[in-house]
Design a protein around this motif. Structure first.
Motif, PDB file in Angstrom:
ATOM      1  N   ASP A  77       0.720  -1.205  -0.234  1.00 51.13           N
ATOM      2  CA  ASP A  77      -0.054  -0.318   0.029  1.00 51.13           C
ATOM      3  C   ASP A  77       0.765   1.204   0.001  1.00 51.13           C
ATOM      4  OD1 ASP A  77      -2.328  -1.372  -0.002  1.00 51.13           O
ATOM      5  OD2 ASP A  77      -2.917  -1.168   2.161  1.00 51.13           O
ATOM      6  N   ASN A  78       1.745   1.187   1.101  1.00 45.86           N
ATOM      7  CA  ASN A  78       2.955   2.721   0.944  1.00 45.86           C
ATOM      8  C   ASN A  78       3.484   2.647  -0.512  1.00 45.86           C
ATOM      9  OD1 ASN A  78       2.031   2.891   3.584  1.00 45.86           O
ATOM     10  ND2 ASN A  78       3.735   1.960   4.467  1.00 45.86           N
ATOM     11  N   TYR A  79       3.962   1.383  -1.031  1.00 42.57           N
ATOM     12  CA  TYR A  79       4.705   1.622  -2.445  1.00 42.57           C
ATOM     13  C   TYR A  79       3.742   2.325  -3.304  1.00 42.57           C
ATOM     14  CZ  TYR A  79       7.121   0.377  -6.264  1.00 42.57           C
ATOM     15  OH  TYR A  79       7.671   0.249  -7.566  1.00 42.57           O
ATOM     16  N   ILE A  80       2.412   1.846  -3.227  1.00 39.20           N
ATOM     17  CA  ILE A  80       1.348   2.280  -4.290  1.00 39.20           C
ATOM     18  C   ILE A  80       1.331   3.609  -4.198  1.00 39.20           C
ATOM     19  CG2 ILE A  80      -0.837   1.858  -5.011  1.00 39.20           C
ATOM     20  CD1 ILE A  80      -0.582  -0.933  -4.751  1.00 39.20           C
ATOM     21  N   ARG A  81       0.988   4.165  -2.647  1.00 39.58           N
ATOM     22  CA  ARG A  81       0.772   5.430  -2.436  1.00 39.58           C
ATOM     23  C   ARG A  81       1.757   6.388  -2.937  1.00 39.58           C
ATOM     24  NH1 ARG A  81      -1.740   3.346   2.924  1.00 39.58           N
ATOM     25  NH2 ARG A  81      -3.765   3.459   2.235  1.00 39.58           N
ATOM     26  N   GLU A  82       3.075   5.831  -2.730  1.00 45.12           N
ATOM     27  CA  GLU A  82       4.315   6.629  -2.868  1.00 45.12           C
ATOM     28  C   GLU A  82       4.344   6.811  -4.476  1.00 45.12           C
ATOM     29  OE1 GLU A  82       8.911   5.646  -2.657  1.00 45.12           O
ATOM     30  OE2 GLU A  82       7.981   5.330  -1.046  1.00 45.12           O
ATOM     31  N   LYS A  83       4.163   5.715  -5.385  1.00 46.26           N
ATOM     32  CA  LYS A  83       4.289   6.013  -6.814  1.00 46.26           C
ATOM     33  C   LYS A  83       2.989   6.767  -7.228  1.00 46.26           C
ATOM     34  CE  LYS A  83       7.654   3.313  -8.126  1.00 46.26           C
ATOM     35  NZ  LYS A  83       8.617   3.967  -8.561  1.00 46.26           N
ATOM     36  N   GLU A  84       1.906   6.800  -6.694  1.00 46.27           N
ATOM     37  CA  GLU A  84       0.828   7.664  -7.126  1.00 46.27           C
ATOM     38  C   GLU A  84       1.049   9.065  -6.962  1.00 46.27           C
ATOM     39  OE1 GLU A  84      -2.932   6.344  -5.047  1.00 46.27           O
ATOM     40  OE2 GLU A  84      -3.035   4.514  -6.654  1.00 46.27           O
ATOM     41  N   PHE A  85       1.674   9.437  -5.393  1.00 48.01           N
ATOM     42  CA  PHE A  85       1.838  10.636  -5.165  1.00 48.01           C
ATOM     43  C   PHE A  85       2.990  11.604  -6.248  1.00 48.01           C
ATOM     44  CE2 PHE A  85       3.855  13.817  -1.935  1.00 48.01           C
ATOM     45  CZ  PHE A  85       2.752  14.727  -2.064  1.00 48.01           C
ATOM     46  N   ALA A  86       4.077  10.346  -6.349  1.00 49.28           N
ATOM     47  CA  ALA A  86       5.211  10.939  -7.375  1.00 49.28           C
ATOM     48  C   ALA A  86       4.456  11.480  -8.679  1.00 49.28           C
ATOM     49  CB  ALA A  86       5.993   9.741  -7.245  1.00 49.28           C
ATOM     50  N   SER A  87       3.771  10.488  -9.021  1.00 41.41           N
ATOM     51  CA  SER A  87       3.100  10.693 -10.230  1.00 41.41           C
ATOM     52  C   SER A  87       2.287  12.175 -10.549  1.00 41.41           C
ATOM     53  CB  SER A  87       2.385   9.530 -10.845  1.00 41.41           C
ATOM     54  OG  SER A  87       1.601   9.794 -11.925  1.00 41.41           O
ATOM     55  N   ILE A  88       1.548  12.260  -9.216  1.00 47.69           N
ATOM     56  CA  ILE A  88       0.770  13.457  -9.012  1.00 47.69           C
ATOM     57  C   ILE A  88       1.634  14.703  -9.168  1.00 47.69           C
ATOM     58  CG2 ILE A  88      -0.589  14.743  -7.560  1.00 47.69           C
ATOM     59  CD1 ILE A  88      -2.077  12.101  -6.878  1.00 47.69           C
ATOM     60  N   ILE A  89       2.726  14.574  -8.346  1.00 42.43           N
ATOM     61  CA  ILE A  89       3.722  15.789  -8.330  1.00 42.43           C
ATOM     62  C   ILE A  89       4.188  15.835  -9.718  1.00 42.43           C
ATOM     63  CG2 ILE A  89       5.886  16.352  -7.437  1.00 42.43           C
ATOM     64  CD1 ILE A  89       5.284  14.941  -4.747  1.00 42.43           C
ATOM     65  N   GLU A  90       4.714  14.761 -10.422  1.00 45.49           N
ATOM     66  CA  GLU A  90       5.284  15.008 -11.660  1.00 45.49           C
ATOM     67  C   GLU A  90       4.215  15.998 -12.664  1.00 45.49           C
ATOM     68  OE1 GLU A  90       6.992  11.659 -13.648  1.00 45.49           O
ATOM     69  OE2 GLU A  90       7.745  10.822 -11.735  1.00 45.49           O
ATOM     70  N   LYS A  91       2.889  15.286 -12.513  1.00 51.54           N
ATOM     71  CA  LYS A  91       2.028  16.059 -13.300  1.00 51.54           C
ATOM     72  C   LYS A  91       1.748  17.495 -13.296  1.00 51.54           C
ATOM     73  CE  LYS A  91      -3.173  15.915 -14.267  1.00 51.54           C
ATOM     74  NZ  LYS A  91      -4.152  15.872 -13.325  1.00 51.54           N
ATOM     75  N   GLU A  92       1.589  17.598 -11.638  1.00 52.49           N
ATOM     76  CA  GLU A  92       1.636  19.058 -11.396  1.00 52.49           C
ATOM     77  C   GLU A  92       3.022  20.049 -11.581  1.00 52.49           C
ATOM     78  OE1 GLU A  92      -1.347  20.545 -10.183  1.00 52.49           O
ATOM     79  OE2 GLU A  92      -2.229  18.722 -10.415  1.00 52.49           O
ATOM     80  N   VAL A  93       3.937  19.525 -11.615  1.00 52.05           N
ATOM     81  CA  VAL A  93       5.213  20.123 -12.144  1.00 52.05           C
ATOM     82  C   VAL A  93       4.919  20.498 -13.424  1.00 52.05           C
ATOM     83  CG1 VAL A  93       7.615  20.131 -12.223  1.00 52.05           C
ATOM     84  CG2 VAL A  93       6.496  19.313 -10.128  1.00 52.05           C
ATOM     85  N   SER A  94       4.803  19.361 -14.446  1.00 52.71           N
ATOM     86  CA  SER A  94       4.582  19.649 -15.786  1.00 52.71           C
ATOM     87  C   SER A  94       3.588  20.650 -16.224  1.00 52.71           C
ATOM     88  CB  SER A  94       4.241  18.216 -16.418  1.00 52.71           C
ATOM     89  OG  SER A  94       2.875  18.139 -16.304  1.00 52.71           O
ATOM     90  N   LEU A  95       2.588  21.075 -15.179  1.00 58.62           N
ATOM     91  CA  LEU A  95       1.807  22.049 -15.607  1.00 58.62           C
ATOM     92  C   LEU A  95       2.128  23.440 -14.963  1.00 58.62           C
ATOM     93  CD1 LEU A  95      -1.386  20.088 -14.163  1.00 58.62           C
ATOM     94  CD2 LEU A  95      -0.781  20.603 -16.672  1.00 58.62           C
ATOM     95  N   LEU A  96       3.041  23.616 -14.573  1.00 58.86           N
ATOM     96  CA  LEU A  96       3.963  24.969 -14.234  1.00 58.86           C
ATOM     97  C   LEU A  96       4.296  25.561 -15.564  1.00 58.86           C
ATOM     98  CD1 LEU A  96       6.082  24.003 -11.164  1.00 58.86           C
ATOM     99  CD2 LEU A  96       3.925  25.180 -11.125  1.00 58.86           C
ATOM    100  N   PRO A  97       3.955  26.867 -15.552  1.00 58.90           N
ATOM    101  CA  PRO A  97       4.587  27.698 -16.406  1.00 58.90           C
ATOM    102  C   PRO A  97       6.101  27.453 -16.938  1.00 58.90           C
ATOM    103  CG  PRO A  97       3.516  29.171 -15.019  1.00 58.90           C
ATOM    104  CD  PRO A  97       3.818  27.866 -14.118  1.00 58.90           C
ATOM    105  N   PRO A  98       6.369  27.277 -18.300  1.00 63.42           N
ATOM    106  CA  PRO A  98       7.660  26.906 -18.677  1.00 63.42           C
ATOM    107  C   PRO A  98       8.823  27.063 -17.869  1.00 63.42           C
ATOM    108  CG  PRO A  98       6.487  27.296 -20.480  1.00 63.42           C
ATOM    109  CD  PRO A  98       5.528  27.811 -19.318  1.00 63.42           C
ATOM    110  N   LYS A  99       9.310  28.484 -17.587  1.00 62.28           N
ATOM    111  CA  LYS A  99      10.320  29.212 -17.123  1.00 62.28           C
ATOM    112  C   LYS A  99      10.179  28.447 -15.492  1.00 62.28           C
ATOM    113  CE  LYS A  99      13.170  31.772 -18.336  1.00 62.28           C
ATOM    114  NZ  LYS A  99      14.383  31.255 -19.078  1.00 62.28           N
ATOM    115  N   MET A 100       9.150  28.589 -14.974  1.00 59.01           N
ATOM    116  CA  MET A 100       8.961  28.330 -13.389  1.00 59.01           C
ATOM    117  C   MET A 100       9.232  26.726 -13.358  1.00 59.01           C
ATOM    118  SD  MET A 100       5.487  28.676 -10.970  1.00 59.01           S
ATOM    119  CE  MET A 100       5.319  30.323 -11.145  1.00 59.01           C
ATOM    120  N   ARG A 101       8.849  26.118 -14.339  1.00 55.96           N
ATOM    121  CA  ARG A 101       8.963  24.492 -14.266  1.00 55.96           C
ATOM    122  C   ARG A 101      10.467  24.177 -14.320  1.00 55.96           C
ATOM    123  NH1 ARG A 101       6.454  22.566 -18.544  1.00 55.96           N
ATOM    124  NH2 ARG A 101       8.317  22.491 -19.578  1.00 55.96           N
TER     125      ARG A 101
END
Length: 192
Positions: A113-137
C-alpha cells in the motif's frame, strides 16, 4: 462354515488377502475403536484421528500383498503411529506456511500500500510540475532534480537571484495548493 469372530487376527488377515471382505469387516470391527482411541491420545482433533484410522484401513484393504512380520495388531498400531507422524509433519508445515502467510499479510499489505501510494503521489507531483509555466518549471526542476543552488540557476539562465528565488517560491505555493487535497485524502486513507 466357520464364524469370523472365532478366527485369530492372522487367520482373518490371510482371508482378507484372498479378497474376503467379511474377514476385512471383522478386522475392522476388532480394531477400529481401539485404534481410534489410540489416535485420539496423540491427535487431539477427533475428526483427524478418525481420518487417520480410516486411511489405515483403506490402505490395508487396497494393498492385499502386505507382508506382516509380527501380529496384525502390532502392525496396525505401528501404522497409525507413523500416519500420525506424517500428519504432524504436514500440520507443522501447514502451520508454518500459515504463520508466514499471516505475517506477509500483516506486513506486506502495508509495504505494498505504501509503495503504491508513494508511486501515485510521485506521479501526481510530476503531473503538477509539468503544468507549471515553462520558466517556473525549468527553475523548479533545476533546483529539485539537479540540486542546483539559486545562484547556480541564476547564472545558467542569466537571471537575477531574486527572480530565481521568486519563481521557486511561486512554484512551491502552486504545488502546495494543488497537493494539499491529495495529502489530506492520503492521510485519511492511511488512518482508516
Amino acid at each position: 462354515m466357520y464364524t469370523y469372530k472365532s478366527l485369530t487376527d492372522n487367520e482373518l488377515f490371510c482371508l482378507m488377502q484372498d479378497g474376503d471382505k467379511y474377514a476385512f469387516e471383522e478386522i475392522y470391527e476388532r480394531f477400529n475403536g481401539l485404534l481410534y482411541i489410540y489416535a485420539c491420545k496423540l491427535v487431539h482433533d477427533k475428526e483427524d484421528a478418525r481420518d487417520i484410522v480410516q486411511e489405515i484401513f483403506v490402505y490395508l484393504w487396497s494393498n492385499p500383498n502386505i507382508k506382516i512380520k509380527s501380529q496384525l495388531s502390532s502392525y496396525l498400531y505401528t501404522a497409525v503411529r507413523y500416519k500420525i507422524f506424517d500428519w504432524l509433519d504436514k500440520n507443522k508445515s501447514k502451520s508454518n506456511y500459515l504463520l508466514s502467510l499471516e505475517k506477509f499479510v500483516d506486513q506486506g499489505d502495508c509495504i505494498t500500500d505504501n509503495y503504491i501510494r508513494e508511486k501515485e503521489f510521485a506521479s501526481i507531483i510530476e503531473k503538477e510540475v509539468s503544468l507549471l509555466p515553462p520558466k517556473m518549471r525549468q527553475i523548479f526542476e533545476m533546483s529539485r532534480q539537479q540540486h542546483l543552488s539559486q545562484r547556480e540557476i541564476a547564472e545558467l539562465l542569466h537571471l537575477s537571484d531574486k527572480t530565481v528565488k521568486k519563481q521557486m517560491s511561486n512554484a512551491l505555493k502552486v504545488l502546495r495548493l494543488k497537493l494539499t487535497s491529495f495529502l489530506i485524502l492520503a492521510i485519511v486513507l492511511i488512518i482508516s
